[in-house]
Design a protein around this motif. Structure first.
Motif, PDB file in Angstrom:
ATOM      1  N   PHE A 298     -12.646   2.369  -2.492  1.00  0.00           N
ATOM      2  CA  PHE A 298     -11.106   2.324  -2.617  1.00  0.00           C
ATOM      3  C   PHE A 298     -10.789   3.293  -3.703  1.00  0.00           C
ATOM      4  O   PHE A 298     -11.116   3.146  -4.830  1.00  0.00           O
ATOM      5  CB  PHE A 298     -10.494   0.950  -2.991  1.00  0.00           C
ATOM      6  CG  PHE A 298      -8.990   1.006  -3.320  1.00  0.00           C
ATOM      7  CD1 PHE A 298      -8.151   1.210  -2.342  1.00  0.00           C
ATOM      8  CD2 PHE A 298      -8.567   0.428  -4.656  1.00  0.00           C
ATOM      9  CE1 PHE A 298      -6.612   1.295  -2.777  1.00  0.00           C
ATOM     10  CE2 PHE A 298      -7.383   0.433  -4.930  1.00  0.00           C
ATOM     11  CZ  PHE A 298      -6.415   0.798  -3.816  1.00  0.00           C
TER      12      PHE A 298
ATOM     13  N   LEU B  89      -3.114   6.549  -2.897  1.00  0.00           N
ATOM     14  CA  LEU B  89      -4.348   5.474  -2.563  1.00  0.00           C
ATOM     15  C   LEU B  89      -5.189   5.886  -1.338  1.00  0.00           C
ATOM     16  O   LEU B  89      -4.599   6.375  -0.240  1.00  0.00           O
ATOM     17  CB  LEU B  89      -3.515   4.184  -2.172  1.00  0.00           C
ATOM     18  CG  LEU B  89      -2.765   3.472  -3.325  1.00  0.00           C
ATOM     19  CD1 LEU B  89      -2.390   2.500  -2.866  1.00  0.00           C
ATOM     20  CD2 LEU B  89      -3.644   3.368  -4.790  1.00  0.00           C
TER      21      LEU B  89
ATOM     22  N   PHE C  98       0.696  -1.252   0.207  1.00  0.00           N
ATOM     23  CA  PHE C  98       0.092   0.088  -0.107  1.00  0.00           C
ATOM     24  C   PHE C  98       1.008   1.441  -0.055  1.00  0.00           C
ATOM     25  O   PHE C  98       0.701   2.079  -0.703  1.00  0.00           O
ATOM     26  CB  PHE C  98      -0.827  -0.077   1.111  1.00  0.00           C
ATOM     27  CG  PHE C  98      -2.077   1.033   1.369  1.00  0.00           C
ATOM     28  CD1 PHE C  98      -3.052   0.945   0.308  1.00  0.00           C
ATOM     29  CD2 PHE C  98      -2.059   1.957   2.137  1.00  0.00           C
ATOM     30  CE1 PHE C  98      -4.151   1.693   0.312  1.00  0.00           C
ATOM     31  CE2 PHE C  98      -3.184   2.983   2.283  1.00  0.00           C
ATOM     32  CZ  PHE C  98      -4.128   2.716   1.392  1.00  0.00           C
TER      33      PHE C  98
ATOM     34  N   ASN D 218      -2.238   6.027   1.791  1.00  0.00           N
ATOM     35  CA  ASN D 218      -0.848   5.696   1.658  1.00  0.00           C
ATOM     36  C   ASN D 218       0.128   6.821   1.657  1.00  0.00           C
ATOM     37  O   ASN D 218      -0.024   7.830   1.781  1.00  0.00           O
ATOM     38  CB  ASN D 218      -0.666   4.829   0.493  1.00  0.00           C
ATOM     39  CG  ASN D 218      -0.460   5.802  -0.858  1.00  0.00           C
ATOM     40  OD1 ASN D 218      -1.323   6.893  -1.073  1.00  0.00           O
ATOM     41  ND2 ASN D 218      -0.120   5.091  -1.945  1.00  0.00           N
TER      42      ASN D 218
ATOM     43  N   VAL E  52      -7.992   5.738  -6.230  1.00  0.00           N
ATOM     44  CA  VAL E  52      -6.635   5.737  -6.578  1.00  0.00           C
ATOM     45  C   VAL E  52      -6.403   7.140  -7.333  1.00  0.00           C
ATOM     46  O   VAL E  52      -7.262   7.492  -8.380  1.00  0.00           O
ATOM     47  CB  VAL E  52      -6.167   4.697  -7.971  1.00  0.00           C
ATOM     48  CG1 VAL E  52      -4.846   4.877  -8.312  1.00  0.00           C
ATOM     49  CG2 VAL E  52      -6.225   3.485  -7.140  1.00  0.00           C
TER      50      VAL E  52
END
Length: 240
Positions: free
Chosen positions: A126, A37, A30, A50, A128
């Motif tokens: 989640f 992230l 991670f 992260n 990105v």
């Protein structure tokens, strides 16, 4: 009657150690990813983030945990959150461009890819995030280069190994009397009688070996008029 299921201490210890090892592997992966992230709960609060994301934003992880994702948005993009969440809820994923605000107030463009996941049985988001600053600088430089080439007084062509025209500037179109679309459908043979399918490979190889050289030739306009020209040829390599 009830039956109690007891865990053998050694088995419990092995399970706990395996879980810790799994958590450490996840954290290592991670935090090693260069893109930002994020893990959010369904209300949009940051549950995990992260190292790369923290460094880009200028916050510590502790400063961001529990914050709502809108804390990272620039003022003009904060109002888009509800629509984005609705799209994720309905489709399970979405990709969009936005802007994030650093702790020092600096704002940078991002591309965000969000999908729904289940973490320890709890539904989560989640995300990105990719910093687009470098891409936009490159795009701006490319536009400046294209603008400069298009406003040159001399004609400029980019020719492929098979003699197709990959790009041509406005001056070349004006000199030869073709539109840009018409020029892009031609090969160099169509307007330079000195070039033909038989000798073109030799010309290409010469440019490859020398890197650059100058020749005199004649070009034909769309209406058949001959124009004497001096051609400066440069061999370039781009994406192989």
């Amino acid at each position: 009657m009830s039956t109690d299921i007891k865990c053998d201490p050694e088995n419990c210890l092995r399970i706990s150690e395996a879980q810790n090892d799994c958590d450490e592997r996840f954290r290592s992966i991670f935090d090693s990813v260069n893109d930002g992230l994020l893990i959010l709960d369904r209300q949009g609060h940051i549950r995990d983030i992260n190292r790369s994301n923290c460094e880009q934003l200028g916050y510590t992880k502790e400063e961001l945990l529990g914050r709502h994702i809108t804390h990272l948005y620039s003022p003009e993009h904060g109002g888009e959150t509800a629509a984005e969440f609705a799209l994720i809820h309905s489709q399970g994923h979405t990709t969009f461009q936005s802007a994030h605000r650093c702790k020092n107030g600096a704002i940078f463009p991002v591309e965000v890819n969000v999908t729904t996941i289940s973490l320890h049985g709890e539904p989560m988001f989640f995300g990105v995030t990719r910093n687009l600053s470098g891409c936009m600088h490159s795009e701006r430089a490319l536009k400046i280069m294209q603008l400069s080439v298009d406003h040159m007084g001399d004609g400029a062509f980019w020719l492929m190994p098979d003699a197709r025209i990959a790009y041509v500037n406005e001056a070349a179109c004006n000199i030869l009397g073709y539109s840009k679309d018409e020029m892009l459908a031609l090969r160099v043979f169509d307007f330079d009688p000195a070039m033909n399918p038989e000798n073109w490979p030799a010309h290409w190889e010469k440019s490859r070996m020398l890197g650059s050289y100058t020749v005199e030739s004649t070009h034909l306009t769309k209406h058949g008029k001959s124009i004497p020209v001096e051609i400066s040829i440069n061999h370039l390599s781009y994406e192989d």
